[in-house]
Design a protein around this motif. Sequence first.
Motif, PDB file in Angstrom:
ATOM      1  N   ASP A 145      -6.481  -9.567   6.190  1.00 29.29           N
ATOM      2  CA  ASP A 145      -6.029  -9.433   4.810  1.00 29.29           C
ATOM      3  C   ASP A 145      -6.923  -8.466   4.031  1.00 29.29           C
ATOM      4  OD1 ASP A 145      -8.057 -11.330   5.213  1.00 29.29           O
ATOM      5  OD2 ASP A 145      -7.532 -12.482   3.431  1.00 29.29           O
ATOM      6  N   THR A 146      -8.225  -8.489   4.322  1.00 30.23           N
ATOM      7  CA  THR A 146      -9.132  -7.540   3.653  1.00 30.23           C
ATOM      8  C   THR A 146      -8.886  -6.124   4.147  1.00 30.23           C
ATOM      9  OG1 THR A 146     -10.958  -7.703   5.284  1.00 30.23           O
ATOM     10  CG2 THR A 146     -10.894  -9.360   3.511  1.00 30.23           C
ATOM     11  N   HIS A 147      -8.548  -5.967   5.420  1.00 25.81           N
ATOM     12  CA  HIS A 147      -8.284  -4.634   5.973  1.00 25.81           C
ATOM     13  C   HIS A 147      -7.086  -3.995   5.267  1.00 25.81           C
ATOM     14  CE1 HIS A 147     -10.077  -6.213  10.053  1.00 25.81           C
ATOM     15  NE2 HIS A 147     -10.945  -6.244   9.050  1.00 25.81           N
ATOM     16  N   VAL A 148      -6.025  -4.777   5.083  1.00 31.36           N
ATOM     17  CA  VAL A 148      -4.835  -4.267   4.405  1.00 31.36           C
ATOM     18  C   VAL A 148      -5.172  -3.855   2.977  1.00 31.36           C
ATOM     19  CG1 VAL A 148      -2.530  -4.864   3.566  1.00 31.36           C
ATOM     20  CG2 VAL A 148      -3.267  -5.647   5.824  1.00 31.36           C
ATOM     21  N   ALA A 149      -5.899  -4.720   2.280  1.00 38.16           N
ATOM     22  CA  ALA A 149      -6.225  -4.445   0.879  1.00 38.16           C
ATOM     23  C   ALA A 149      -7.115  -3.214   0.742  1.00 38.16           C
ATOM     24  CB  ALA A 149      -6.902  -5.668   0.264  1.00 38.16           C
ATOM     25  N   MET A 150      -8.099  -3.075   1.626  1.00 36.86           N
ATOM     26  CA  MET A 150      -8.977  -1.901   1.572  1.00 36.86           C
ATOM     27  C   MET A 150      -8.212  -0.623   1.856  1.00 36.86           C
ATOM     28  SD  MET A 150     -12.623  -3.121   3.235  1.00 36.86           S
ATOM     29  CE  MET A 150     -11.947  -3.650   4.820  1.00 36.86           C
ATOM     30  N   LEU A 151      -7.311  -0.670   2.837  1.00 38.85           N
ATOM     31  CA  LEU A 151      -6.572   0.535   3.193  1.00 38.85           C
ATOM     32  C   LEU A 151      -5.616   0.943   2.070  1.00 38.85           C
ATOM     33  CD1 LEU A 151      -6.193   2.627   5.405  1.00 38.85           C
ATOM     34  CD2 LEU A 151      -4.378   1.177   6.368  1.00 38.85           C
ATOM     35  N   ALA A 152      -4.990  -0.043   1.430  1.00 35.46           N
ATOM     36  CA  ALA A 152      -4.087   0.271   0.321  1.00 35.46           C
ATOM     37  C   ALA A 152      -4.853   0.896  -0.838  1.00 35.46           C
ATOM     38  CB  ALA A 152      -3.351  -0.992  -0.128  1.00 35.46           C
ATOM     39  N   SER A 153      -6.028   0.385  -1.137  1.00 31.75           N
ATOM     40  CA  SER A 153      -6.815   0.962  -2.226  1.00 31.75           C
ATOM     41  C   SER A 153      -7.370   2.330  -1.850  1.00 31.75           C
ATOM     42  CB  SER A 153      -7.944   0.011  -2.629  1.00 31.75           C
ATOM     43  OG  SER A 153      -7.427  -1.070  -3.387  1.00 31.75           O
ATOM     44  N   ALA A 154      -7.689   2.534  -0.572  1.00 34.63           N
ATOM     45  CA  ALA A 154      -8.108   3.861  -0.135  1.00 34.63           C
ATOM     46  C   ALA A 154      -6.972   4.862  -0.310  1.00 34.63           C
ATOM     47  CB  ALA A 154      -8.550   3.817   1.326  1.00 34.63           C
ATOM     48  N   ALA A 155      -5.737   4.431  -0.040  1.00 40.06           N
ATOM     49  CA  ALA A 155      -4.584   5.303  -0.258  1.00 40.06           C
ATOM     50  C   ALA A 155      -4.462   5.669  -1.732  1.00 40.06           C
ATOM     51  CB  ALA A 155      -3.311   4.615   0.232  1.00 40.06           C
ATOM     52  N   ARG A 156      -4.713   4.718  -2.601  1.00 38.18           N
ATOM     53  CA  ARG A 156      -4.645   4.980  -4.048  1.00 38.18           C
ATOM     54  C   ARG A 156      -5.765   5.933  -4.476  1.00 38.18           C
ATOM     55  NH1 ARG A 156      -1.687   2.891  -7.895  1.00 38.18           N
ATOM     56  NH2 ARG A 156      -0.792   1.458  -6.352  1.00 38.18           N
ATOM     57  N   LEU A 157      -6.961   5.689  -3.979  1.00 37.16           N
ATOM     58  CA  LEU A 157      -8.100   6.537  -4.341  1.00 37.16           C
ATOM     59  C   LEU A 157      -7.879   7.973  -3.847  1.00 37.16           C
ATOM     60  CD1 LEU A 157     -11.826   5.449  -3.937  1.00 37.16           C
ATOM     61  CD2 LEU A 157     -11.080   7.797  -3.620  1.00 37.16           C
ATOM     62  N   LEU A 158      -7.434   8.111  -2.615  1.00 35.18           N
ATOM     63  CA  LEU A 158      -7.232   9.448  -2.052  1.00 35.18           C
ATOM     64  C   LEU A 158      -6.041  10.157  -2.702  1.00 35.18           C
ATOM     65  CD1 LEU A 158      -8.018   8.676   1.679  1.00 35.18           C
ATOM     66  CD2 LEU A 158      -9.315  10.225   0.191  1.00 35.18           C
ATOM     67  N   SER A 159      -5.029   9.407  -3.110  1.00 37.24           N
ATOM     68  CA  SER A 159      -3.904  10.025  -3.815  1.00 37.24           C
ATOM     69  C   SER A 159      -4.372  10.675  -5.108  1.00 37.24           C
ATOM     70  CB  SER A 159      -2.825   8.974  -4.105  1.00 37.24           C
ATOM     71  OG  SER A 159      -2.219   8.515  -2.912  1.00 37.24           O
ATOM     72  N   ALA A 160      -5.321  10.025  -5.779  1.00 38.63           N
ATOM     73  CA  ALA A 160      -5.862  10.587  -7.019  1.00 38.63           C
ATOM     74  C   ALA A 160      -6.715  11.822  -6.753  1.00 38.63           C
ATOM     75  CB  ALA A 160      -6.688   9.525  -7.748  1.00 38.63           C
ATOM     76  N   ARG A 161      -7.177  11.976  -5.507  1.00 44.39           N
ATOM     77  CA  ARG A 161      -7.999  13.134  -5.133  1.00 44.39           C
ATOM     78  C   ARG A 161      -7.229  14.083  -4.205  1.00 44.39           C
ATOM     79  NH1 ARG A 161     -14.085  12.685  -4.620  1.00 44.39           N
ATOM     80  NH2 ARG A 161     -14.771  11.158  -6.172  1.00 44.39           N
ATOM     81  N   ARG A 162      -5.930  14.043  -4.277  1.00 38.93           N
ATOM     82  CA  ARG A 162      -5.098  14.830  -3.375  1.00 38.93           C
ATOM     83  C   ARG A 162      -5.460  16.315  -3.399  1.00 38.93           C
ATOM     84  NH1 ARG A 162      -0.642  17.812  -4.229  1.00 38.93           N
ATOM     85  NH2 ARG A 162       0.768  18.128  -2.443  1.00 38.93           N
TER      86      ARG A 162
END
Length: 416
Positions: A126-143
């Motif tokens: 469950d932590t792996h999913v949450a971390m990966l989703a937030s990494a996607a959000r962070l990287l989207s902001a730095r596209r």
Amino acid sequence: MTVRCQYRPMSTTLPQTQEPRFAGLLEEARALQPRTTALRRTIHRHPEQGLDLPVTQAAVLAELADLPLAVTTGRGLSSVVAVLEGARPGPTVLLRGDMDALPLQEDTGLDYASEVDGTMHACGHDTHVAMLASAARLLSARRDELAGRVVFMFQPGEEGQHGARIMLDEGLLDAAGPRVGKALAIHITSTLRSGVITCRPGPIMASADTFHVTVTGRGGHGGMPHDAIDPIPPTAAMVGALQTMVARKISVHEPAVVTVAHLKAGTTTNIIPETALMEGTIRTLSEATRALVHKEIRQVCEHVAAAHGCTAEVTVVPGYPVTVNDDTVGPHVLDLATATIGQSYSEPMLDPLMGAEDFSYILNQVPGAMAFLGACPPTVDLATAEANHSNRVLFDDTAMEHGVTLYAAFALDALR
């Protein structure tokens, strides 16, 4: 699952110097922490096992819905693959988070404990999913900083169902067009200080196979064993003989574990059964040793059975391969952790684990690494912390900030 690494004193300060591309990364991950924690706890309350995870998949899709990602779902499993295109051409990197839970009744007493009887996120997926989703959000902001693309791999079926192999068969590595050239997975562990990243080059986790031996003799009366051929003595002899085989046939420099975990024979006290069953697990850190152990198990069991006038049917069921980190990428993960989180949170992993991981299928095809993230809660004594797969295991949510940071740093570094 106990991870051993080189200890460094803890520091609560940010790295004193950061490369420009990493500036503010940890702070951005911390700003996302409420969202990361909320998703983790939602998934924790509603765990699902195996390859079909509709509730988890829906939670992931909802979390990614407002991001600039090309999202596809699996055909043979409830996977989610999301691709973030950078602003400039370049290579492709993959970040993995597994999604499935374990067949376990939760006894943590948490206010967000599992609401599904007999199912628990006891391995921290469950932590792996949450971390990966937030990494996607962070990287989207730095596209605009990315030269290339990121594939976010949300994977069911890690706990024995070969989910990664199925995703590979469904075209995972080509999901973004240009083939994936580098990969990272992070696995949380309750037996390391919270926030610590540890990694190593070469083998980091073992292969995992099972063996099943049916010994056949001739049944009879327990008071007249001379009129029967008892399969139990040769089965018992095999238990010790297999340990001798490991000690005498396998090099001391090549770790191997053969554990007999299940013995079954007979129905009552005065009947010699016709058959006896023995089952167990095989763990190795090289494919050559793996093949040798498979061969020797067959030879030992067949010959011991023959010496007692019995036969032995031996079946070895291949499981996950050895998880092997790239010799360059493994150490570089620690460099990235030092650069973004701080040296006191970047610790070389001393020994491989004899647990297994199906991220091994990815690393068999793509240079990359698996890293471990410590998450022992500060209120828990590290020496007595419940390990992953325990019905009472606890993970510190704040550790996820470091996982999100490392995922993002790995992509930013590879796609600069």
